[in-house]
Design a protein around this motif. Structure first.
Motif, PDB file in Angstrom:
ATOM      1  N   TYR A 286       0.918  -1.276   0.011  1.00 40.90           N
ATOM      2  CA  TYR A 286       0.133   0.094   0.085  1.00 40.90           C
ATOM      3  C   TYR A 286       0.968   1.103  -0.031  1.00 40.90           C
ATOM      4  O   TYR A 286       0.549   2.365  -0.508  1.00 40.90           O
ATOM      5  CB  TYR A 286      -0.904  -0.136   1.154  1.00 40.90           C
ATOM      6  CG  TYR A 286      -1.952  -1.136   1.291  1.00 40.90           C
ATOM      7  CD1 TYR A 286      -2.308  -1.657  -0.034  1.00 40.90           C
ATOM      8  CD2 TYR A 286      -2.516  -1.670   2.126  1.00 40.90           C
ATOM      9  CE1 TYR A 286      -3.494  -2.566  -0.044  1.00 40.90           C
ATOM     10  CE2 TYR A 286      -3.521  -2.630   2.299  1.00 40.90           C
ATOM     11  CZ  TYR A 286      -3.916  -3.172   1.212  1.00 40.90           C
ATOM     12  OH  TYR A 286      -4.835  -4.068   1.245  1.00 40.90           O
ATOM     13  N   ASN A 289       1.489   2.176  -3.425  1.00 43.30           N
ATOM     14  CA  ASN A 289       0.002   2.236  -3.898  1.00 43.30           C
ATOM     15  C   ASN A 289      -0.166   0.968  -4.772  1.00 43.30           C
ATOM     16  O   ASN A 289      -0.920   1.108  -5.805  1.00 43.30           O
ATOM     17  CB  ASN A 289       0.148   3.690  -4.883  1.00 43.30           C
ATOM     18  CG  ASN A 289      -1.354   3.955  -5.146  1.00 43.30           C
ATOM     19  OD1 ASN A 289      -2.246   3.893  -4.296  1.00 43.30           O
ATOM     20  ND2 ASN A 289      -1.652   4.686  -6.435  1.00 43.30           N
ATOM     21  N   GLU A 330      -6.220   3.989  -7.066  1.00 43.25           N
ATOM     22  CA  GLU A 330      -5.180   4.887  -6.645  1.00 43.25           C
ATOM     23  C   GLU A 330      -5.367   5.215  -5.134  1.00 43.25           C
ATOM     24  O   GLU A 330      -4.559   5.929  -4.785  1.00 43.25           O
ATOM     25  CB  GLU A 330      -5.356   5.970  -7.508  1.00 43.25           C
ATOM     26  CG  GLU A 330      -5.084   6.096  -9.159  1.00 43.25           C
ATOM     27  CD  GLU A 330      -5.130   7.352  -9.755  1.00 43.25           C
ATOM     28  OE1 GLU A 330      -5.787   8.246  -8.959  1.00 43.25           O
ATOM     29  OE2 GLU A 330      -4.765   7.357 -10.909  1.00 43.25           O
ATOM     30  N   TYR A 333      -2.296   3.962  -1.292  1.00 48.58           N
ATOM     31  CA  TYR A 333      -1.327   4.815  -0.645  1.00 48.58           C
ATOM     32  C   TYR A 333      -1.873   5.667   0.417  1.00 48.58           C
ATOM     33  O   TYR A 333      -1.513   5.540   1.591  1.00 48.58           O
ATOM     34  CB  TYR A 333      -0.630   5.643  -1.737  1.00 48.58           C
ATOM     35  CG  TYR A 333       0.164   6.693  -1.211  1.00 48.58           C
ATOM     36  CD1 TYR A 333       1.633   6.192  -0.547  1.00 48.58           C
ATOM     37  CD2 TYR A 333      -0.080   8.113  -0.854  1.00 48.58           C
ATOM     38  CE1 TYR A 333       2.508   7.044   0.147  1.00 48.58           C
ATOM     39  CE2 TYR A 333       0.883   9.235  -0.230  1.00 48.58           C
ATOM     40  CZ  TYR A 333       1.939   8.543   0.149  1.00 48.58           C
ATOM     41  OH  TYR A 333       2.944   9.209   1.058  1.00 48.58           O
TER      42      TYR A 333
END
Length: 356
Positions: A286, A289, A330, A333
């Motif tokens: 994560y 991302n 997206e 993150y």
């Protein structure tokens, strides 16, 4: 009396110079939350007494099994004579049990009984008793996931949940951008996995996934970073089954290489059977991302962003789970930053453990 008047003693297992993941990663993240204290770390040395400084931490290596359980009390006594205030933070339950003082905090990654009942089932009841006794010798227990808490022997000791973060977050800015060709398959998607090559991490499932990709004529490739006792066994298996175009076991991978594999892969896979008290590669995916797919076991269901990214431990189930998704999302993150970033976790350490 030292002019600072405050110190913290960490009791761990391994040398920071040789180990940077697992327990050692958690200790370093806790160190980042500490202010205005001299910091000491005692660990199990391979051959002899040794002392050195690592990122401002005064490290002391102690050899010999019995001495490892005796010397922490000697060092704690020395520090209590030198400082007005000494906070003892242990990651080693047996050292806490034999310590002459109560540990102020014990971080539990996996309970003694939980790990030993799989490794040494015939004498696991001994570790159940030792775990109970250990919890009576500590003032506060820090556990790294609700799963870890559920596997601990029942205790009335005060406890605190704080999840893990990753040291890789600090490494990203230090790593030079490298041409991605080395980290990409020439054709299909690239999957990255960071695992110790052990029975409990189920590398065999990744080999089964490679077979599924080959059968379905997909040109995806799986890269696995990690070392362990089964590395050579699985490398030979991959060669014998003619899967080298579909999966590669990389062995040990340095931090800069690790960052680039995370950066250039399409997704992260985490397989396990047991002993996964948190699931560090999930949050590392994560951080970059990337979508993460993982086994539906241990603590990973409470760390994963959505349970639809989880699979049963079967090669065909992994194949079907992965191929349901579009990899262009997206929001991974931001999930990391809000829940598992160095800043968020270290603030929790400050407020829930060290300031209190």
């Amino acid at each position: 009396m030292n002019k600072n008047n405050k110190a913290i003693l960490f009791i761990g297992f391994n040398d920071f110079r040789d180990f940077k993941r697992g327990v050692e990663n958690v200790i370093l993240s806790q160190v980042g939350a500490i202010e205005n204290r001299d910091i000491y770390y005692i660990y199990n040395s391979k051959n002899c007494f040794e002392e050195y400084t690592y990122e401002g931490i005064k490290c002391i290596g102690v050899p010999g099994r019995m001495l490892r359980y005796v010397y922490p009390s000697i060092l704690a006594r020395k520090l209590k004579n030198k400082y007005k205030n000494v906070f003892i933070h242990s990651h080693n339950p047996l050292s806490s049990l034999f310590l002459l003082y109560k540990s102020d905090c014990l971080t539990v990654h996996d309970g003694l009984y939980y790990t030993r009942k799989y490794l040494r089932p015939k004498i696991s009841y001994i570790f159940k008793l030792l775990e109970k006794l250990t919890y009576k010798k500590v003032k506060n227990i820090h556990y790294i996931s609700n799963f870890t808490r559920s596997q601990m022997v029942s205790t009335s000791t005060k406890s605190t949940l704080i999840y893990n973060t990753t040291p890789i977050e600090k490494e990203i800015k230090k790593v030079k951008e490298i041409k991605p060709n080395k980290y990409l398959s020439s054709k299909g998607r690239n999957f990255f996995c960071v695992r110790g090559i052990q029975r409990r991490t189920r590398i065999d499932l990744l080999i089964d996934l490679a077979k599924e990709n080959k059968k379905n004529k997909l040109e995806d490739k799986i890269f696995v970073a990690g070392k362990g006792e089964l590395l050579e066994f699985y490398q030979n298996k991959i060669i014998n089954e003619k899967l080298t175009e579909y999966i590669e076991l990389l062995g040990f991978v340095a931090d800069d290489e690790l960052v680039n594999y995370y950066k250039f892969c399409d997704a992260v896979i985490v397989t396990a059977e047991s002993g996964e008290g948190f699931g560090l590669p999930i949050i590392e995916g994560y951080l970059f991302n990337k979508p993460v797919f993982c086994s539906k076991v241990c603590a990973m269901p409470e760390v994963i962003i959505d349970k639809s990214y989880m699979f049963q431990n079967d090669g065909n189930a992994i194949f079907n789970c992965i191929n349901r998704y579009n990899f262009n999302s997206e929001y991974y993150y931001s999930y990391y930053i809000n829940n598992y970033s160095n800043k968020v976790i270290q603030e929790q350490y400050k407020n829930k453990i060290y300031k209190r």
